[in-house]
Motif scaffolding. Structure first.
Motif, PDB file in Angstrom:
ATOM      1  N   PHE A 179       0.825  -1.200   0.000  1.00  0.00           N
ATOM      2  CA  PHE A 179       0.000   0.000   0.000  1.00  0.00           C
ATOM      3  C   PHE A 179       0.868   1.262   0.000  1.00  0.00           C
ATOM      4  CE2 PHE A 179      -3.322  -2.551   2.562  1.00  0.00           C
ATOM      5  CZ  PHE A 179      -3.913  -3.011   1.390  1.00  0.00           C
ATOM      6  N   ASP A 180       0.357   2.321  -0.629  1.00  0.00           N
ATOM      7  CA  ASP A 180       1.008   3.625  -0.523  1.00  0.00           C
ATOM      8  C   ASP A 180       0.879   4.135   0.915  1.00  0.00           C
ATOM      9  OD1 ASP A 180       1.696   3.740  -3.212  1.00  0.00           O
ATOM     10  OD2 ASP A 180      -0.198   4.666  -3.784  1.00  0.00           O
ATOM     11  N   TYR A 181       1.901   4.874   1.363  1.00  0.00           N
ATOM     12  CA  TYR A 181       1.832   5.393   2.727  1.00  0.00           C
ATOM     13  C   TYR A 181       2.337   6.831   2.804  1.00  0.00           C
ATOM     14  CZ  TYR A 181       6.881   4.475   3.039  1.00  0.00           C
ATOM     15  OH  TYR A 181       8.240   4.473   2.822  1.00  0.00           O
ATOM     16  N   ASP A 226     -13.249   5.284   3.401  1.00  0.00           N
ATOM     17  CA  ASP A 226     -13.369   4.004   2.699  1.00  0.00           C
ATOM     18  C   ASP A 226     -12.025   3.456   2.235  1.00  0.00           C
ATOM     19  OD1 ASP A 226     -16.200   3.363   2.677  1.00  0.00           O
ATOM     20  OD2 ASP A 226     -16.470   5.132   1.415  1.00  0.00           O
ATOM     21  N   THR A 227     -11.125   4.336   1.819  1.00  0.00           N
ATOM     22  CA  THR A 227      -9.878   3.872   1.206  1.00  0.00           C
ATOM     23  C   THR A 227      -8.631   4.133   2.043  1.00  0.00           C
ATOM     24  OG1 THR A 227      -9.542   5.966   0.018  1.00  0.00           O
ATOM     25  CG2 THR A 227     -10.835   4.258  -1.098  1.00  0.00           C
ATOM     26  N   LYS A 228      -8.763   4.833   3.151  1.00  0.00           N
ATOM     27  CA  LYS A 228      -7.582   5.203   3.936  1.00  0.00           C
ATOM     28  C   LYS A 228      -7.758   4.824   5.403  1.00  0.00           C
ATOM     29  CE  LYS A 228      -6.184   8.820   0.770  1.00  0.00           C
ATOM     30  NZ  LYS A 228      -7.114   8.312  -0.270  1.00  0.00           N
ATOM     31  N   TYR A 229      -6.635   4.507   6.028  1.00  0.00           N
ATOM     32  CA  TYR A 229      -6.669   4.193   7.451  1.00  0.00           C
ATOM     33  C   TYR A 229      -5.408   4.721   8.112  1.00  0.00           C
ATOM     34  CZ  TYR A 229      -3.687   0.154   6.172  1.00  0.00           C
ATOM     35  OH  TYR A 229      -2.677  -0.653   5.694  1.00  0.00           O
ATOM     36  N   LEU A 230      -5.480   4.840   9.427  1.00  0.00           N
ATOM     37  CA  LEU A 230      -4.373   5.344  10.228  1.00  0.00           C
ATOM     38  C   LEU A 230      -3.754   4.175  10.981  1.00  0.00           C
ATOM     39  CD1 LEU A 230      -3.074   8.127  11.014  1.00  0.00           C
ATOM     40  CD2 LEU A 230      -4.576   8.100  13.016  1.00  0.00           C
ATOM     41  N   THR A 231      -2.440   4.096  10.955  1.00  0.00           N
ATOM     42  CA  THR A 231      -1.750   3.047  11.702  1.00  0.00           C
ATOM     43  C   THR A 231      -0.641   3.664  12.555  1.00  0.00           C
ATOM     44  OG1 THR A 231      -0.420   1.023  11.519  1.00  0.00           O
ATOM     45  CG2 THR A 231      -0.269   2.562   9.690  1.00  0.00           C
ATOM     46  N   VAL A 232      -0.573   3.195  13.792  1.00  0.00           N
ATOM     47  CA  VAL A 232       0.465   3.610  14.736  1.00  0.00           C
ATOM     48  C   VAL A 232       1.325   2.382  15.012  1.00  0.00           C
ATOM     49  CG1 VAL A 232       0.958   4.556  17.023  1.00  0.00           C
ATOM     50  CG2 VAL A 232      -1.079   5.320  15.767  1.00  0.00           C
ATOM     51  N   MET A 256      -2.376   5.137   5.396  1.00  0.00           N
ATOM     52  CA  MET A 256      -2.215   4.146   4.343  1.00  0.00           C
ATOM     53  C   MET A 256      -3.354   4.272   3.344  1.00  0.00           C
ATOM     54  SD  MET A 256       0.520   2.733   5.594  1.00  0.00           S
ATOM     55  CE  MET A 256       0.737   1.309   4.520  1.00  0.00           C
ATOM     56  N   ASP A 257      -3.043   4.077   2.069  1.00  0.00           N
ATOM     57  CA  ASP A 257      -4.018   4.253   0.987  1.00  0.00           C
ATOM     58  C   ASP A 257      -4.288   2.919   0.297  1.00  0.00           C
ATOM     59  OD1 ASP A 257      -5.663   5.216  -0.978  1.00  0.00           O
ATOM     60  OD2 ASP A 257      -4.093   6.228  -2.112  1.00  0.00           O
ATOM     61  N   THR A 258      -5.547   2.478   0.350  1.00  0.00           N
ATOM     62  CA  THR A 258      -5.935   1.207  -0.265  1.00  0.00           C
ATOM     63  C   THR A 258      -6.700   1.420  -1.568  1.00  0.00           C
ATOM     64  OG1 THR A 258      -8.088   1.046   0.850  1.00  0.00           O
ATOM     65  CG2 THR A 258      -6.159   0.239   2.054  1.00  0.00           C
ATOM     66  N   ALA A 259      -6.695   2.627  -2.104  1.00  0.00           N
ATOM     67  CA  ALA A 259      -7.482   2.946  -3.302  1.00  0.00           C
ATOM     68  C   ALA A 259      -7.267   1.961  -4.457  1.00  0.00           C
ATOM     69  CB  ALA A 259      -7.190   4.378  -3.756  1.00  0.00           C
ATOM     70  N   PRO A 260      -6.037   1.476  -4.699  1.00  0.00           N
ATOM     71  CA  PRO A 260      -5.839   0.533  -5.821  1.00  0.00           C
ATOM     72  C   PRO A 260      -6.634  -0.763  -5.705  1.00  0.00           C
ATOM     73  CG  PRO A 260      -3.745   1.469  -5.128  1.00  0.00           C
ATOM     74  CD  PRO A 260      -4.748   1.874  -4.100  1.00  0.00           C
ATOM     75  N   LEU A 261      -7.171  -1.061  -4.517  1.00  0.00           N
ATOM     76  CA  LEU A 261      -7.938  -2.289  -4.350  1.00  0.00           C
ATOM     77  C   LEU A 261      -9.280  -2.243  -5.067  1.00  0.00           C
ATOM     78  CD1 LEU A 261      -7.293  -3.078  -0.572  1.00  0.00           C
ATOM     79  CD2 LEU A 261      -6.220  -4.153  -2.553  1.00  0.00           C
ATOM     80  N   ASN A 263     -15.046  -1.882  -4.412  1.00  0.00           N
ATOM     81  CA  ASN A 263     -15.805  -2.802  -3.573  1.00  0.00           C
ATOM     82  C   ASN A 263     -15.098  -3.094  -2.255  1.00  0.00           C
ATOM     83  OD1 ASN A 263     -17.918  -3.073  -5.425  1.00  0.00           O
ATOM     84  ND2 ASN A 263     -16.812  -4.667  -6.557  1.00  0.00           N
ATOM     85  N   ILE A 264     -14.246  -2.169  -1.857  1.00  0.00           N
ATOM     86  CA  ILE A 264     -13.498  -2.307  -0.612  1.00  0.00           C
ATOM     87  C   ILE A 264     -13.753  -1.071   0.256  1.00  0.00           C
ATOM     88  CG2 ILE A 264     -11.214  -2.513   0.452  1.00  0.00           C
ATOM     89  CD1 ILE A 264     -11.939  -4.980  -1.093  1.00  0.00           C
ATOM     90  N   SER A 265     -13.997  -1.281   1.544  1.00  0.00           N
ATOM     91  CA  SER A 265     -14.122  -0.158   2.469  1.00  0.00           C
ATOM     92  C   SER A 265     -13.420  -0.492   3.775  1.00  0.00           C
ATOM     93  CB  SER A 265     -15.593   0.160   2.760  1.00  0.00           C
ATOM     94  OG  SER A 265     -15.684   1.182   3.753  1.00  0.00           O
TER      95      SER A 265
END
Length: 291
Positions: A78-80, A198-204, A110-115, A118-120
């Motif tokens: 994933f892109d970050y 839907d396409t992005k999340y935060l990770t620590v 983190m960016d999951t857009a390329p998935l 139908n992904i959230s």
């Protein structure tokens, strides 16, 4: 007090500068407010300071993974976007020439857009698979590096009103003995995840390098990680909170799993140029759904 603690520091009772008086940091993530309290940067490792405003939809702000993706097992990474990168030095007895270890705190969007559409990240079943996909590329077979046992101590935590998934990764010492890609001193890691949209999340992410024996270091490192983790404060925009509820209403799995066993990952066998000689486990499959 800090001077006294430094003088009395030992392997059992280490010292970290700024642990009792952490820096309060806050930022605006495209309308979402986020804050954390973390000890000052006190190591020779690279620091990335948190900016007051971060546009998580600016694709140019994300790391350029073009070169990394030429490696076969990194193509699905994933892109970050780096929000924060800090590292603290952990000291023992005063007369020891070197420090005990370093503990890092790294925060990414983190960016999951390329998935695809139908992904959230708001869908619990999909987000669990996304987290494992992330970890697969961070320290699993998709990293091409040290071997870890994960997820361990999986927990669903509510921190200041927001649900986070937290779990640990421990070095697989037995596998290290037969690995040609061993880095010295790798230790306890902890990962926390929560969705932003839907396409992005935060990770620590918490990392540690050095420090033994385990019966001393793990309890101390966990206490440091806990002290920072408990300060996490995220507030999504009203529209994103509404979107999260909309997604949950159509999900079959509306809650995160309470427990998970470690993944039975088999690591790729690589040559010195990171070419796969013997293929290991593929990335986790992320289920699709109608959104």
């Amino acid at each position: 007090m800090s001077l006294i603690k430094r003088l009395l520091a030992s392997s059992k009772h280490p010292y970290i500068e700024g642990l009792d008086n952490p820096d309060y940091l806050e930022t605006n993530l495209s309308g979402n407010s986020f804050s954390i309290s973390v000890p000052c940067h006190s190591s020779d490792r690279r620091e990335v300071k948190m900016l007051p405003n971060i546009n998580i939809y600016d694709t140019t702000a994300y790391a350029d993974l073009t070169k990394a993706r030429t490696i076969e097992y990194c193509k699905e990474q994933f892109d970050y976007l780096t929000v924060l990168q800090r590292s603290s030095t952990v000291y023992g007895v005063l007369w020891r020439d070197t420090y005990l270890c370093t503990i890092g705190c790294l925060i990414f969007v983190m960016d999951t857009a390329p998935l695809g559409n139908n992904i959230s990240c708001f869908a619990p079943e999909q987000f669990e698979a996304i987290m494992l996909h992330d970890t697969y590329h961070a320290i699993g077979p998709g990293s091409g590096a040290n071997q870890y046992i994960t997820p361990l101590n999986w927990k669903v935590r509510t921190i200041n009103g927001v649900q986070w998934i937290a779990y640990e990764a421990h070095p697989d010492r037995e596998m290290y003995k037969n690995s040609g890609h061993i880095g010295g001193g790798r230790g306890l890691r902890r990962y926390l995840f929560t969705p932003l949209d839907d396409t992005k999340y935060l990770t620590v992410n918490f990392t540690s390098f050095g420090y033994s024996p385990k019966e001393y270091c793990f309890p101390f490192l966990r206490s440091v990680m806990d002290s920072v983790t408990n300060t996490l404060n995220l507030t999504l925009t009203d529209s994103l909170q509404q979107r999260q509820q909309q997604v949950l209403e159509i999900c079959k799995q509306k809650k995160y799993s309470e427990t998970r066993d470690p993944e039975p990952w088999v690591y790729h066998k690589l040559d010195s140029r990171y070419n796969i000689l013997k293929r290991g486990s593929p990335p986790p499959v992320i289920p699709s759904m109608d959104l």
